[in-house]
Design an enzyme around this catalytic site. Structure first.
Site, mmCIF file in Angstrom:
data_model
loop_
_atom_site.group_PDB
_atom_site.id
_atom_site.type_symbol
_atom_site.label_atom_id
_atom_site.label_comp_id
_atom_site.label_asym_id
_atom_site.label_seq_id
_atom_site.Cartn_x
_atom_site.Cartn_y
_atom_site.Cartn_z
ATOM 1 N N TYR A 19 22.607 22.339 44.823
ATOM 2 C CA TYR A 19 21.185 22.464 44.794
ATOM 3 C C TYR A 19 20.382 21.415 44.136
ATOM 4 C CZ TYR A 19 21.599 26.376 47.893
ATOM 5 O OH TYR A 19 21.572 27.246 49.212
ATOM 6 N N ASP B 3 54.072 37.456 48.675
ATOM 7 C CA ASP B 3 54.407 38.114 50.156
ATOM 8 C C ASP B 3 55.487 37.192 50.698
ATOM 9 O OD1 ASP B 3 52.583 40.133 50.057
ATOM 10 O OD2 ASP B 3 51.147 38.913 51.429
ATOM 11 N N GLU C 67 50.594 37.501 43.743
ATOM 12 C CA GLU C 67 49.735 36.960 44.543
ATOM 13 C C GLU C 67 48.367 37.563 44.784
ATOM 14 O OE1 GLU C 67 51.553 36.145 48.402
ATOM 15 O OE2 GLU C 67 49.613 35.732 49.602
#
Lengths: 370, 506
Positions: free
Chosen positions: A103, A251, A199
């Site tokens: 910005y 996983d 995770e």
């Protein structure tokens, strides 16, 4: 590290910014040479795998970014705007998010409707270009990435002067900030014997609730999926400075396995930061593709691989940094079985199976990949 | 036409007004202006005077207009006034194919008389003719045509002293419809393009004055009369010529009545057709005439004479177009003289490209025959056909199949010939003879290539300009940043950048 060291670093970074994105270009102009920057390429074509160090690194390919080139003139102009904004930021002594930097550099050009930047997607890669090309850390540019991830465990730290006991962080844990450099975060008292990198925050929540870290005298940390810079950096520092081994629990799917690779060998996007971020000693503790048989998990807890998963596995198998035999066996077995397994699947045994049985056994028997 | 000559031609007119350009009131008004202006320009040029013409159209009452056309030409001798204006088909220009001819604006010589007749038939009023010949009295009369006898009746003759040097003025009242767009003013604009040596002043019925300025002060070269050329002569024409000739032998006929036939040529033709050089022209049979035509076609001869034509000229076309259109690019092409059916003709094409013209419309096609604009029957005209058949896409213009190209262009095509083959007596469309279409296409493609070169240069210029603007826009940001980063003066940096931009802009 104290304030004066920080100022020292700031001065050094400004010097490099001024040289590369200022003086050199004015010299170009005065000598009527092409107004152009040599920018180190961050694309896949310039990613190399350092076999000796076992790290993903950036090669030495550069690309010129010229003002007098219709295709490059806009990004050249943007590069100088970002460089200038970084310099002002360092001088002010404040830090800011990359979004607010976007910005601060976004405005109309002259009296046209054209903006210097149309979206943050234009400014983010330039920040990375600047980091690479003046060999400065994002933190040294006083820029913060979005922070995510949390940590608890047998450790006391000092964060911006405040002493924080990571044993007393309740259920949410200590939110890991994006800047975790020694001048901001210092380690004070550590009783932990290892770090468990998890995770997902939900699984991390289970471990925290069960006070796993207390029972097993460790630190648990998660990165909310793909770990941000701050988490990776703090893990690396704990490994180096506190000499703690790092175990990674993800996983059983290509995405989880890739997170392990990122923690261990670095990522392509931050290839230039691998040396500061990656922990080549990190161990993969689970979930393994063979865990279903080993722990006699029922078939209904597995999920079928979708096309995206299969494609990703094949992609990983092609990476130079995925050629270890055991790694390939894991991935190939996953592909052969055609199923994936989430950490939560272990709850089918019982809710505390993962913390009470699975993990302690794995660590005890040293059942991991490295 | 010819067989009507002896009977009342005006009756023919009444039945066939559409052939002469009086088939509707809009066209009628335009035709009257056109015929009078044609006559004036021709008269001035014949007398070596730069044409200066004043055209005035006044609204008399609903659908009735008074048209006045005045020139500063040589004027008409009193004794010829009757003949010039009064008798249909009398005009000095009337001639038939096969006679010696030259390039002139009118071709059949019935135009102005037809206008007078039309005026008389629609308003019942006679025409007012005023004429001043140098050093003579100012003569005026009213003229009316007796349509049954085809003779003019003169009334109200007056002769007065006048300070006016010379000139002719005709005033007619007629039924008509005035159109601002594609009406008399547009017609005069086209006349001005093809005749940049003429100054034309126009007063519209609304009272507006428009001056089409003279931009060149040299009169065009005068066309010469020429005899027909043997190549491509038509059977009918040849039969007519043989019947009418004053020559007593075939040899003399070939040498005298045709151009570019000498002793050798005549002998070769006769040998081919196995006719004696001394054969009497009127003794040749139909069968022999047909053979004669074939051998005339086969014998090698010089090209027809070219000095019989008076082209506008490339330079003048460019000047004419430039003065009447805002132009970014103008080009013109005058082709060498060519021949169709043994008749010399010459094609000229002019092209205007202007950013002020609409870019998404068909090009504006302006057709000329012997410097006279053609207003009607565009799609039947050979000129239109040649433009449509040209592959404009090659030259950077869009062109829907079977139609004119699209773009901000004016295309002016001029066919000059001693005999322009109009498809009807209305003289608004040229027959698409293959030779004529081919020549037009050649001229168009030459200009097309020039246009394409211009357009791609323009495109490059535009790209350069855009690039420059882009650099200039970003240079401000770059200079500000560089100045902040290095602490050096912003204006100095901007100066260095400007220098580099200028260097690249060249």
């Amino acid at each position: 590290m104290d304030k004066s060291t920080r100022e020292e670093i700031g001065k050094e970074v400004i010097k490099r910014l001024k040289e590369k994105f200022g003086e050199a270009l004015i010299a170009n102009l005065k000598e009527e040479e092409a107004l152009s920057l040599d920018i180190i390429v961050r694309a896949f074509s310039n990613i190399i795998f350092d076999e000796r160090e076992q790290l993903i690194k950036l090669g030495s390919k550069t690309q010129s970014r010229a003002f007098f080139n219709v295709g490059q003139t806009r990004v050249f102009m943007q590069t100088l705007l970002v460089a200038n904004a970084c310099k002002s930021l360092i001088e002010s002594g404040k830090t800011t998010s990359i979004r607010s930097l976007y910005y601060s550099t976004k405005h109309n050009i002259g009296n046209t409707k054209e903006n210097t930047f149309e979206e943050q997607g234009e400014s983010n890669p330039i920040i990375e270009d600047i980091e690479v090309n003046i060999n400065a850390l994002r933190e040294e540019l006083h820029l913060r990435a979005n922070s995510k991830g949390a940590m608890v465990g047998n450790l006391t730290i000092i964060d911006s002067g405040d002493e924080i006991d990571l044993r007393k962080m309740g259920s949410g844990g200590w939110a890991v900030p994006s800047i975790v450099e020694p001048h901001t975060i210092q380690f004070k008292k550590c009783d932990a014997k290892f770090v468990l990198f998890i995770e997902k925050d939900t699984v991390w929540g289970r471990f925290n609730e069960d006070k796993f870290w207390k029972k097993h005298n460790c630190i648990i940390v998660h990165g909310g999926g793909q770990p941000p810079r701050g988490v990776r950096r703090v893990v690396k520092r704990m490994h180096e400075e506190l000499k703690l081994p790092i175990y990674v629990l993800v996983d059983n799917d290509p995405w989880g396995f890739y997170i392990y690779s990122v923690v261990k060998q670095g990522s392509m996007k931050l290839a230039y930061e691998s040396a500061r971020m990656a922990v080549p000693d990190a161990k993969f503790i689970g979930l393994s593709s063979y865990d279903q048989e080993k722990y006699t998990l029922p078939d209904e807890v597995t999920i079928k691989l979708n096309d995206g998963d299969k494609k990703r596995i094949k992609e990983l198998l092609n990476y130079k940094w995925f050629q270890k035999k055991e790694w390939r066996k894991e991935l190939e077995s996953m592909l052969k079985k055609g199923v994936k397994l989430e950490l939560e699947a272990l709850s089918s045994k019982n809710i505390a199976f993962i913390t009470d049985t699975y993990l302690p056994e794995k660590i005890e028997r040293k059942e991991w990949l490295s | 036409m010819v067989q009507y000559k002896e009977v009342a031609i005006s009756e023919f007119f009444e039945k066939n007004s559409h052939l002469l350009g009086f088939d509707n009131p809009t066209k009628a008004l335009l035709t009257v202006v056109k015929e009078a202006v044609d006559n004036s320009v021709d008269a001035c040029e014949e007398a070596n005077i730069l044409p200066g013409i004043i055209v005035k159209i006044k609204s008399v009452k609903k659908d009735v207009f008074q048209v006045t056309v005045e020139d500063k030409g040589p004027g008409i001798e009193e004794k010829y006034v009757k003949k010039v204006f009064g008798k249909l088909l009398f005009g000095s220009k009337f001639k038939s194919l096969g006679e010696a001819g030259m390039q002139s604006r009118g071709q059949q010589g019935i135009g102005i008389s037809a206008s007078i007749l039309y005026s008389q038939l629609t308003t019942g009023e006679s025409a007012l003719i005023e004429s001043k010949v140098k050093n003579k009295m100012h003569y005026s009369c009213r003229l009316i045509i007796d349509t049954s006898k085809n003779i003019p009746i003169i009334e109200d003759e007056k002769k007065i002293e006048s300070v006016k040097e010379q000139g002719t003025k005709i005033t007619l009242k007629l039924k008509g419809v005035y159109r601002r767009v594609k009406g008399p003013e547009g017609f005069l604009k086209y006349v001005a393009i093809a005749n940049p040596h003429a100054q034309i002043t126009f007063f519209s019925p609304e009272g507006n004055k428009k001056v089409f300025k003279r931009v060149i002060t040299k009169l065009p070269k005068k066309p010469k009369k020429v005899k027909p050329h043997p190549h491509g002569v038509e059977l009918g024409t040849l039969i007519k010529m043989l019947a009418r000739t004053k020559s007593r032998t075939l040899q003399a006929f070939l040498m005298n009545d045709f151009s570019k036939v000498g002793n050798t040529g005549a002998k070769e033709i006769c040998d081919l057709v196995k006719l004696n050089l001394q054969t009497r022209p009127n003794a040749i049979t139909r069968e022999q005439i047909s053979k004669l035509m074939d051998s005339m076609e086969q014998v090698k001869l010089q090209r027809p004479p070219t000095d019989c034509l008076s082209p506008i000229g490339e330079e003048n076309i460019i000047k004419g177009l430039r003065k009447e259109y805002p132009a970014d690019f103008v080009a013109a092409c005058t082709r060498p003289v060519a021949v169709y059916r043994a008749i010399p003709f010459q094609i000229e094409v002019g092209l205007v490209y202007s950013k002020e013209l609409p870019i998404d419309k068909q090009v504006n096609l302006v057709r000329f025959a012997n410097k006279v604009p053609l207003f009607y029957q565009q799609s039947e005209c050979g000129i239109y056909k040649a433009v449509v058949k040209t592959q404009w896409k090659r030259y950077g213009l869009q062109q829907p199949s079977g139609s004119l190209p699209i773009g901000p262009l004016v295309l002016a095509v001029h066919v000059a010939s001693i005999w322009v083959p109009f498809i009807s007596e209305g003289k608004q469309a040229i027959a698409p003879y293959p030779e004529i279409v081919k020549e037009i296409k050649l001229a168009l493609s030459e200009l097309g290539r020039k246009l394409q070169r211009y357009l791609s240069a323009e495109q490059r210029k535009y790209a350069r300009e855009r690039k420059r603007k882009l650099y200039e826009r970003y240079a401000i940001e770059v200079a500000t940043s560089l100045s902040n980063i290095t602490g050096k003066n912003k204006d100095d940096i901007m100066g260095l950048l400007k220098k580099e931009i200028d260097k690249r802009g060249r």
